[in-house]
Scaffold this motif. Structure first.
Motif, PDB file in Angstrom:
ATOM      1  N   GLY A  54       0.556  -1.216   0.406  1.00 26.60           N
ATOM      2  CA  GLY A  54       0.150  -0.304  -0.079  1.00 26.60           C
ATOM      3  C   GLY A  54       0.734   1.018   0.121  1.00 26.60           C
ATOM      4  N   VAL A  55       1.872   1.262   0.479  1.00 21.92           N
ATOM      5  CA  VAL A  55       2.588   2.862   1.330  1.00 21.92           C
ATOM      6  C   VAL A  55       3.474   3.143  -0.262  1.00 21.92           C
ATOM      7  CG1 VAL A  55       4.778   3.325   1.499  1.00 21.92           C
ATOM      8  CG2 VAL A  55       3.138   2.587   3.615  1.00 21.92           C
ATOM      9  N   GLY A  57       2.455   2.145  -3.183  1.00 22.28           N
ATOM     10  CA  GLY A  57       1.776   2.393  -4.501  1.00 22.28           C
ATOM     11  C   GLY A  57       1.018   3.663  -3.740  1.00 22.28           C
ATOM     12  N   GLY A  58       1.046   4.142  -2.758  1.00 18.03           N
ATOM     13  CA  GLY A  58       1.165   5.356  -2.519  1.00 18.03           C
ATOM     14  C   GLY A  58       2.288   5.793  -2.486  1.00 18.03           C
ATOM     15  N   GLU A  81      -3.729  -9.242  -3.648  1.00 15.71           N
ATOM     16  CA  GLU A  81      -4.077  -7.624  -3.937  1.00 15.71           C
ATOM     17  C   GLU A  81      -3.928  -7.043  -3.626  1.00 15.71           C
ATOM     18  OE1 GLU A  81      -9.795  -7.341  -2.917  1.00 15.71           O
ATOM     19  OE2 GLU A  81      -7.573  -6.975  -0.743  1.00 15.71           O
ATOM     20  N   LEU A  85      -4.535  -4.311  -6.830  1.00 19.02           N
ATOM     21  CA  LEU A  85      -4.909  -3.101  -6.316  1.00 19.02           C
ATOM     22  C   LEU A  85      -4.163  -1.975  -5.948  1.00 19.02           C
ATOM     23  CD1 LEU A  85      -8.211  -4.593  -4.774  1.00 19.02           C
ATOM     24  CD2 LEU A  85      -7.641  -3.570  -7.061  1.00 19.02           C
ATOM     25  N   ASP A  86      -3.467  -1.778  -4.990  1.00 22.36           N
ATOM     26  CA  ASP A  86      -2.867  -0.999  -4.963  1.00 22.36           C
ATOM     27  C   ASP A  86      -1.745  -0.302  -5.670  1.00 22.36           C
ATOM     28  OD1 ASP A  86      -3.972  -1.421  -2.539  1.00 22.36           O
ATOM     29  OD2 ASP A  86      -2.660  -1.501  -1.198  1.00 22.36           O
ATOM     30  N   HIS A  89      -3.994  -1.643 -10.470  1.00 25.59           N
ATOM     31  CA  HIS A  89      -5.469  -1.459 -10.577  1.00 25.59           C
ATOM     32  C   HIS A  89      -5.409   0.656 -10.429  1.00 25.59           C
ATOM     33  CE1 HIS A  89      -9.460  -0.220 -11.052  1.00 25.59           C
ATOM     34  NE2 HIS A  89      -9.752  -0.465 -10.181  1.00 25.59           N
ATOM     35  N   GLN A  90      -4.635   1.129  -9.873  1.00 22.66           N
ATOM     36  CA  GLN A  90      -4.800   2.470  -9.674  1.00 22.66           C
ATOM     37  C   GLN A  90      -3.320   3.609 -10.478  1.00 22.66           C
ATOM     38  OE1 GLN A  90      -5.652   4.204  -7.196  1.00 22.66           O
ATOM     39  NE2 GLN A  90      -6.303   1.908  -6.166  1.00 22.66           N
TER      40      GLN A  90
ATOM     41  N   ARG B  52      -5.096  15.749  -0.601  1.00 24.66           N
ATOM     42  CA  ARG B  52      -5.274  14.534  -0.980  1.00 24.66           C
ATOM     43  C   ARG B  52      -6.592  13.521  -0.517  1.00 24.66           C
ATOM     44  NH1 ARG B  52      -1.410  16.077  -3.776  1.00 24.66           N
ATOM     45  NH2 ARG B  52       0.843  15.010  -4.719  1.00 24.66           N
ATOM     46  N   ASP B  94     -13.348   4.611 -10.012  1.00 25.48           N
ATOM     47  CA  ASP B  94     -12.034   4.175 -10.708  1.00 25.48           C
ATOM     48  C   ASP B  94     -11.299   5.580 -10.770  1.00 25.48           C
ATOM     49  OD1 ASP B  94      -9.893   3.655 -12.470  1.00 25.48           O
ATOM     50  OD2 ASP B  94     -11.342   2.293 -13.855  1.00 25.48           O
ATOM     51  N   ARG B  95     -10.052   6.408 -10.588  1.00 24.01           N
ATOM     52  CA  ARG B  95      -9.020   7.107 -10.482  1.00 24.01           C
ATOM     53  C   ARG B  95      -8.874   7.503 -11.834  1.00 24.01           C
ATOM     54  NH1 ARG B  95      -3.371   6.799 -10.716  1.00 24.01           N
ATOM     55  NH2 ARG B  95      -3.505   9.095 -10.022  1.00 24.01           N
ATOM     56  N   LEU B  96      -8.996   6.268 -12.990  1.00 29.67           N
ATOM     57  CA  LEU B  96      -8.015   6.384 -14.399  1.00 29.67           C
ATOM     58  C   LEU B  96      -9.299   7.318 -15.402  1.00 29.67           C
ATOM     59  CD1 LEU B  96      -6.157   3.181 -15.001  1.00 29.67           C
ATOM     60  CD2 LEU B  96      -4.897   5.706 -14.035  1.00 29.67           C
ATOM     61  N   GLU B 102      -8.766  10.282  -6.281  1.00 24.13           N
ATOM     62  CA  GLU B 102      -7.469  10.164  -6.128  1.00 24.13           C
ATOM     63  C   GLU B 102      -6.836   8.447  -6.324  1.00 24.13           C
ATOM     64  OE1 GLU B 102      -5.002  12.100  -6.137  1.00 24.13           O
ATOM     65  OE2 GLU B 102      -5.668  14.407  -5.538  1.00 24.13           O
ATOM     66  N   ILE B 103      -7.674   7.778  -5.673  1.00 25.72           N
ATOM     67  CA  ILE B 103      -7.240   6.422  -5.425  1.00 25.72           C
ATOM     68  C   ILE B 103      -9.041   5.003  -6.196  1.00 25.72           C
ATOM     69  CG2 ILE B 103      -5.985   6.319  -3.740  1.00 25.72           C
ATOM     70  CD1 ILE B 103      -7.947   4.684  -2.011  1.00 25.72           C
ATOM     71  N   SER B 104      -8.564   4.999  -7.211  1.00 31.50           N
ATOM     72  CA  SER B 104      -9.727   3.742  -7.629  1.00 31.50           C
ATOM     73  C   SER B 104      -9.760   2.725  -5.569  1.00 31.50           C
ATOM     74  CB  SER B 104      -9.442   2.595  -8.638  1.00 31.50           C
ATOM     75  OG  SER B 104      -8.592   3.834  -9.701  1.00 31.50           O
ATOM     76  N   SER B 107     -12.956  -2.435  -3.102  1.00 30.01           N
ATOM     77  CA  SER B 107     -12.718  -3.367  -2.182  1.00 30.01           C
ATOM     78  C   SER B 107     -11.966  -2.623  -0.864  1.00 30.01           C
ATOM     79  CB  SER B 107     -11.205  -4.441  -2.735  1.00 30.01           C
ATOM     80  OG  SER B 107     -10.723  -5.427  -1.799  1.00 30.01           O
ATOM     81  N   GLY B 109     -10.789  -1.689   2.711  1.00 27.68           N
ATOM     82  CA  GLY B 109      -8.956  -1.759   2.939  1.00 27.68           C
ATOM     83  C   GLY B 109      -8.011  -1.196   2.693  1.00 27.68           C
ATOM     84  N   HIS B 110      -8.341  -0.745   1.634  1.00 21.00           N
ATOM     85  CA  HIS B 110      -6.755  -0.552   0.542  1.00 21.00           C
ATOM     86  C   HIS B 110      -6.956   0.880   0.765  1.00 21.00           C
ATOM     87  CE1 HIS B 110      -6.336  -4.180  -1.403  1.00 21.00           C
ATOM     88  NE2 HIS B 110      -7.760  -4.086  -1.216  1.00 21.00           N
ATOM     89  N   LEU B 114      -2.590   2.985   1.502  1.00 24.04           N
ATOM     90  CA  LEU B 114      -2.106   4.069   0.455  1.00 24.04           C
ATOM     91  C   LEU B 114      -1.976   5.600   0.037  1.00 24.04           C
ATOM     92  CD1 LEU B 114      -4.570   2.740  -2.680  1.00 24.04           C
ATOM     93  CD2 LEU B 114      -2.159   2.987  -2.591  1.00 24.04           C
TER      94      LEU B 114
END
Lengths: 291, 225
Positions: A54-55, A57-58, A81, A85-86, A89-90, B52, B94-96, B102-104, B107, B109-110, B114
């Motif tokens: 996650g970090v 990704g950020g 996952e 996703l992080d 998908h970002q 953000r 969907d951020r795209l 800022e984020i997609s 799910s 807990g993400h 981020l």
């Protein structure tokens, strides 16, 4: 290879302010100096692999180039996952660098093994996958990956070949023959060369199974017989080879780590033997299959 | 413009003429963020020094899309085709596809992980002005990944992060002892406010202090009540 990674990553952090390293305790001691010099870009989140990705990704969302590192089973299997996703998908990338390839951690047991990491990463779009076979291949691969923003998986092993090949992103013929093409990925080259001694086959090496060099494959596979020897889960690259040769009659033998939990300790050599990936096992599989 | 003017935009999204404002647990908090707090500008989406806002709880984003439309981030026509084959707006953002997102997410807990990474990335580049706001739900806190981020951000005093937890008591097993305490025990500053009271939400958001990340627990009606 791990030391080559530590040296190269430390240099990258020093030289390129865009580079950042995210750790989850594994190898943290080796980066202590780097963390002291660059506390904002060498980050140890503790034993928290979901957060590590996650970090990463950020960091990438703010324009940095993150490198995340741990054992393959924690980095990829556990955080799958987050990788999906992080990062993907970002629309951002990272360099994931693993140690503990397949059964490198055999004495620690199955909890520390990941033969399936490459197949997991291969389910995700856009990833380049490097599986170096020698410590000398690590620095150029990592340095090149740090220069762009795409997703890269760099899989390090304690199993190594005798020679580093600088030009092995494509299939690099190492031995020439007529009856078949044997493709050795990463550290499988050494046992493959020993297993094929005296056999009339071409042996080609690559440290980059994704994207797979399908053009080179078509050129080298004139015999129509292709054996694929991968140091991770057997069959991982079968779909790529089958698609590349879809318009030609061909025979394909796919060897790799077999689909089982051995519930066994011992050395990596013990595990190689039990998966048929030692020179004797490889030679038996190849000679049975060769026309 | 007031939050009341956002409601017709929500109606365009949902096609539901008769929804109660309480149906959208996040609406008032989102409005306060975009109307009073966030330093964001639809004309400068890529401004590296913007605040953000990360919607971690990506479910039910109608209020989010409506606020973004009201604030000029996306054309109002987009609201008429929610989750259509060609629509940029789906049931999870969907951020795209959506300007200002800022984020997609979707799910659970993400977002907090981020957000922590975003805050670290901004700090590493010397960008000390922007804050990172992450909106979560109380049930979303069931996901263990949040607790990795809560513990790490607290331990390292990552004070550019503000989490907002919308509490409509939808977590199956609840949070005995309260949500704020889960953050406070890790060193966050924490405040619990009425999630429908705009001034209280704003005041809660502005209580962020130096040296610690901050959480605002915004209590709204119990889900389904």
């Amino acid at each position: 290879m791990r030391q080559a990674f530590i040296d190269t990553a430390t240099a990258l952090i020093d030289e390129d302010p865009r580079t950042a390293l995210v750790l989850a305790d594994i190898s943290a001691a080796a980066f202590e100096q780097a963390a002291f010099k660059h506390p904002d870009r060498v980050l140890n989140v503790g034993i928290r692999e979901q957060l590590m990705i996650g970090v990463a990704g950020g960091l990438a969302l703010t324009g940095l180039r993150p490198i995340a590192h741990s054992y393959a089973t924690f980095l990829v299997d556990r955080a799958y996952e987050q990788i999906k996703l992080d990062l993907g998908h970002q629309g951002v990338g990272a360099i994931l660098v693993s140690v503990g390839a397949s059964y490198d951690g055999s004495s620690a047991g199955y909890t520390h093994m990941s033969p399936m990491d490459v197949q997991l990463i291969d389910t995700l779009p856009g990833w380049t996958i490097h599986v170096p076979g020698h410590p000398g291949e690590v620095a150029p691969l990592l340095t090149a990956a740090a220069a762009h923003d795409d997703p890269v998986y760099l899989r390090l092993s304690t199993q190594t070949n005798d020679i580093a090949y600088a030009d092995a992103a494509l299939l690099r013929p190492v031995r020439h023959g007529t009856k078949a093409l044997v493709v050795a990925v990463g550290p499988m080259l050494a046992p493959v060369l020993e297993a094929t001694r005296g056999l009339d086959v071409t042996v080609a090496y690559t440290h980059t199974p994704r994207p797979f060099d399908t053009t080179g494959l078509r050129e080298l596979a004139a015999s129509g017989n292709v054996a694929l020897v991968e140091p991770y889960l057997a069959g991982t690259s079968v779909h790529v080879i089958s698609q590349a040769l879809a318009d030609r009659p061909h025979r394909l033998l796919s060897l790799g780590v077999t689909h089982q939990d051995l519930h066994a300790y011992g050395t990596p050599a013990d595990h190689a033997r039990r998966h048929g990936l030692d020179p004797a096992g490889l030679r038996a599989s190849l000679t049975t299959w060769l026309p | 413009m007031t939050v009341l003017e956002v409601e017709p935009l929500i109606t365009r999204l949902t096609g539901d003429e008769k929804h109660a404002p309480s149906a959208f647990s996040t609406l008032d908090v989102l409005w306060v963020l975009y109307d009073r707090v966030l330093r964001v500008d639809p004309r400068r989406l890529d401004d590296p020094d913007r605040d953000r806002f990360l919607l971690s709880k990506g479910h039910g984003p109608a209020a989010y899309y409506a606020v973004l439309a009201a604030k000029g981030f996306l054309p109002h026509e987009w609201l008429d085709d929610l989750a259509g084959a060609e629509s940029p707006l789906g049931h999870h953002p969907d951020r795209l596809r959506v300007p200002g997102v800022e984020i997609s997410s979707g799910s659970l807990g993400h977002g907090l992980g981020l957000g922590v990474g975003t805050a670290l990335g901004l700090r590493a580049q010397g960008r000390l002005e922007p804050r990172v706001y992450v909106l979560l739900g109380d049930a979303e806190l069931d996901e263990g990944s949040n607790h990795e981020a809560i513990a790490y951000a607290g331990a390292t005093g990552l004070d550019s992060v503000t989490a907002v937890v919308i509490d409509n008591r939808s977590a199956s097993h609840g949070w005995p002892g309260g949500i704020a305490s889960r953050f406070a025990v890790h060193g966050w500053t924490a405040v619990t406010v009425d999630g429908r009271d705009h001034d209280a939400v704003e005041a809660g958001l502005r209580q962020a202090a130096e040296g610690a990340p901050h959480v605002v627990v915004a209590v709204v009606e119990t889900k389904g009540s």
